[in-house]
Design a protein around this motif. Structure first.
Motif, PDB file in Angstrom:
ATOM      1  N   SER A 211      -1.242  -7.287  -0.654  1.00  0.00           N
ATOM      2  CA  SER A 211      -2.462  -8.079  -0.753  1.00  0.00           C
ATOM      3  C   SER A 211      -3.208  -8.194   0.569  1.00  0.00           C
ATOM      4  O   SER A 211      -4.403  -8.491   0.583  1.00  0.00           O
ATOM      5  N   MET A 212      -2.521  -7.979   1.683  1.00  0.00           N
ATOM      6  CA  MET A 212      -3.174  -8.028   2.987  1.00  0.00           C
ATOM      7  C   MET A 212      -3.410  -6.629   3.552  1.00  0.00           C
ATOM      8  O   MET A 212      -3.666  -6.442   4.737  1.00  0.00           O
ATOM      9  N   GLY A 213      -3.303  -5.612   2.678  1.00  0.00           N
ATOM     10  CA  GLY A 213      -3.582  -4.243   3.094  1.00  0.00           C
ATOM     11  C   GLY A 213      -2.334  -3.387   3.157  1.00  0.00           C
ATOM     12  O   GLY A 213      -1.243  -3.867   3.446  1.00  0.00           O
ATOM     13  N   ALA A 237       0.377  -5.652  -8.642  1.00  0.00           N
ATOM     14  CA  ALA A 237      -0.736  -6.488  -9.091  1.00  0.00           C
ATOM     15  C   ALA A 237      -2.070  -5.995  -8.550  1.00  0.00           C
ATOM     16  O   ALA A 237      -3.093  -6.012  -9.252  1.00  0.00           O
ATOM     17  N   HIS A 238      -2.095  -5.547  -7.292  1.00  0.00           N
ATOM     18  CA  HIS A 238      -3.348  -5.122  -6.669  1.00  0.00           C
ATOM     19  C   HIS A 238      -3.638  -3.636  -6.862  1.00  0.00           C
ATOM     20  O   HIS A 238      -4.683  -3.153  -6.408  1.00  0.00           O
ATOM     21  N   GLY A 239      -2.738  -2.904  -7.518  1.00  0.00           N
ATOM     22  CA  GLY A 239      -2.939  -1.464  -7.677  1.00  0.00           C
ATOM     23  C   GLY A 239      -3.276  -1.023  -9.079  1.00  0.00           C
ATOM     24  O   GLY A 239      -3.714   0.118  -9.288  1.00  0.00           O
ATOM     25  N   ILE A 240      -3.103  -1.925 -10.070  1.00  0.00           N
ATOM     26  CA  ILE A 240      -3.315  -1.528 -11.460  1.00  0.00           C
ATOM     27  C   ILE A 240      -4.780  -1.185 -11.707  1.00  0.00           C
ATOM     28  O   ILE A 240      -5.684  -1.764 -11.098  1.00  0.00           O
ATOM     29  N   SER A 241      -5.016  -0.214 -12.548  1.00  0.00           N
ATOM     30  CA  SER A 241      -6.341   0.219 -13.014  1.00  0.00           C
ATOM     31  C   SER A 241      -7.092   1.100 -12.020  1.00  0.00           C
ATOM     32  O   SER A 241      -8.035   1.800 -12.404  1.00  0.00           O
ATOM     33  N   LEU A 242      -6.678   1.116 -10.771  1.00  0.00           N
ATOM     34  CA  LEU A 242      -7.451   1.825  -9.745  1.00  0.00           C
ATOM     35  C   LEU A 242      -7.263   3.328  -9.801  1.00  0.00           C
ATOM     36  O   LEU A 242      -8.121   4.086  -9.339  1.00  0.00           O
ATOM     37  N   PHE A 243      -6.147   3.784 -10.349  1.00  0.00           N
ATOM     38  CA  PHE A 243      -5.826   5.202 -10.396  1.00  0.00           C
ATOM     39  C   PHE A 243      -5.293   5.546 -11.784  1.00  0.00           C
ATOM     40  O   PHE A 243      -4.799   4.689 -12.506  1.00  0.00           O
TER      41      PHE A 243
END
Length: 433
Positions: A211-213, A237-243
């Motif tokens: 979440s902080m990079g 959580a922060h990676g879903i749907s992006l690829f």
């Protein structure tokens, strides 16, 4: 904070007693930063989304409220305002004439929830269980992981990445009540491999996208899994749907079609997915049955509400359409625009989180306030979210941001921090489908 508290003494059952929390210390050290951020109007902000990433702040008539560009929300594909998602929430409530059933999932479930879990399972080639939040998904999973029931009856040594999200790290005391817990430096593959050589069963708990990079080295983790049977528990959580063609996400896109019995991926149905809630991607029928009987939130709490379920069904339609790829490409273009102007540790990777490093907590709060005064709401970060003296400004880039607004934000950052001017760098992220 945690380093000071992991000096255990042996117990009669040969398990060390370790202390993983020091809440009083955390509050004492962070209170001045929170006080300053609240006084500067940077926290507990109220507003209403109007269009795209525009938010009007405060309350009262919309025309009288100040308008800002939001770089805080994590709707990376800009789906949280999408008409199909909003309509899905409304349609689900109207179909059932209800929002919420007050009973455990082991007893009675909405039929639309079963439809959602079926759709998600087909999209992500896994056995998916939806939850009200990612935090609850992790809360239910950690005791089962520690018990050994996910690893053939043998309790694993559970290894946490040092900067694993608090929704993971918070459960260390519960895990330690069942088995040995280790914490290793961030992305320290060598340390993890040593533990794999020393112990017959090891589980590693980490984020996919942090979440902080930054991100987990998934390919290297998979190599350890193949070599030693390492169990991987990845919160993406922060990676879903992006690829991925159907938004499989950062982590899932790097695994074979079948997850198998040594991998669990947790993901958000909010953030990139644009709806609400969380989900577990499981690889076997046995694991699914275990969660549906013994996961504490599943057995003793309630299902996601119907608005969340309907919204997620709406998002599934988008994820199965050409629009998803268009939004993924728009996001990539906007990340590149920011990277061409601003130097960050994340510059050149394909992820939408950028951390502008500042250091001083007081200075970071001042700069964030100046950006807000210029019409840009960014996320000031300080201890305990990051280490003391490592404060910064987090920028969440989305497919819905206008190019001119990203450029104007970069202008404001460089006026205040000219040393942040970007220098050309080679792409650093792993290749993803």
């Amino acid at each position: 904070m945690e380093n000071k508290m992991q000096q255990g003494t042996p117990l009669s059952n040969n398990r060390p007693t370790e202390h993983f929390r020091n809440t009083a210390y955390m509050i004492d050290k962070s209170r001045p930063f929170f006080d300053a951020a609240h006084a500067a109007g940077l926290m507990a902000v109220q507003g209403r989304s109007t269009s795209g990433r525009t938010v009007v702040l405060g309350s009262g008539p919309l025309a009288e409220r100040p308008e800002i560009n939001d770089f805080v929300r994590c709707s990376y594909l800009g789906l949280d305002n999408h008409p199909l998602i909003v309509a899905g929430a409304i349609d689900a409530i109207e179909a059932h004439r209800s929002l919420h059933w007050s009973c455990a999932r082991t007893r009675l479930n909405f039929d639309l929830l079963a439809e959602l879990e079926t759709d998600l399972s087909e999209m992500f080639c896994a056995r998916v269980i939806a939850s009200s939040t990612v935090m609850l998904a992790n809360l239910g999973a950690m005791p089962l992981l520690a018990s050994g029931q996910l690893t053939g009856g043998r309790k694993p040594v559970v290894v946490f990445d040092r900067i694993a999200h608090i929704s993971l790290a918070y459960h260390k005391p519960v895990v330690a009540d069942e088995t040995r817990v280790e914490t290793i430096a961030h992305n320290d593959i060598d340390a993890l491999e040593r533990l794999c050589r020393e112990h017959p069963v090891v589980a590693y708990v980490c984020d996919g996208v942090y979440s902080m990079g930054g991100n987990a080295p998934v390919e290297e983790l998979r190599q350890l899994q193949e070599r030693y049977g390492l169990f991987l528990y990845i919160d993406d959580a922060h990676g879903i749907s992006l690829f991925g063609r159907q938004g499989e996400g950062f982590a899932r896109s790097q695994f074979p079609q079948q997850l198998g019995d040594r991998t669990i991926i947790v993901a958000s149905l909010a953030k990139g997915f644009g709806a609400s809630g969380g989900m577990l991607m499981l690889g076997t029928a046995d694991h699914e049955a275990l969660f549906r009987r013994y996961s504490i939130p599943y057995a003793f709490s309630v299902a996601p509400n119907l608005a969340a379920v309907g919204a997620a069904l709406g998002s599934c339609k988008i994820h199965r359409s050409a629009e998803l790829g268009e939004r993924q490409r728009r996001l990539a273009q906007r990340i590149a625009i920011f990277d061409n102007r601003i130097a960050t540790a994340e510059q050149g990777n394909s992820l939408p989180i950028r951390m502008v490093a500042i250091g001083s907590e007081a200075e970071a709060i001042v700069i964030a306030r100046e950006l807000l005064d210029s019409g840009f709401y960014t996320l000031v970060t300080f201890f305990p979210t990051v280490a003391q003296g490592k404060a910064g400004i987090r920028v969440c880039i989305t497919a819905d941001h206008e190019v001119r607004d990203i450029e104007r934000l970069c202008d404001r950052i460089l006026e205040r921090l000219p040393e942040a001017t970007a220098k050309p760098r080679m792409p650093s992220a792993p290749a993803l489908r």
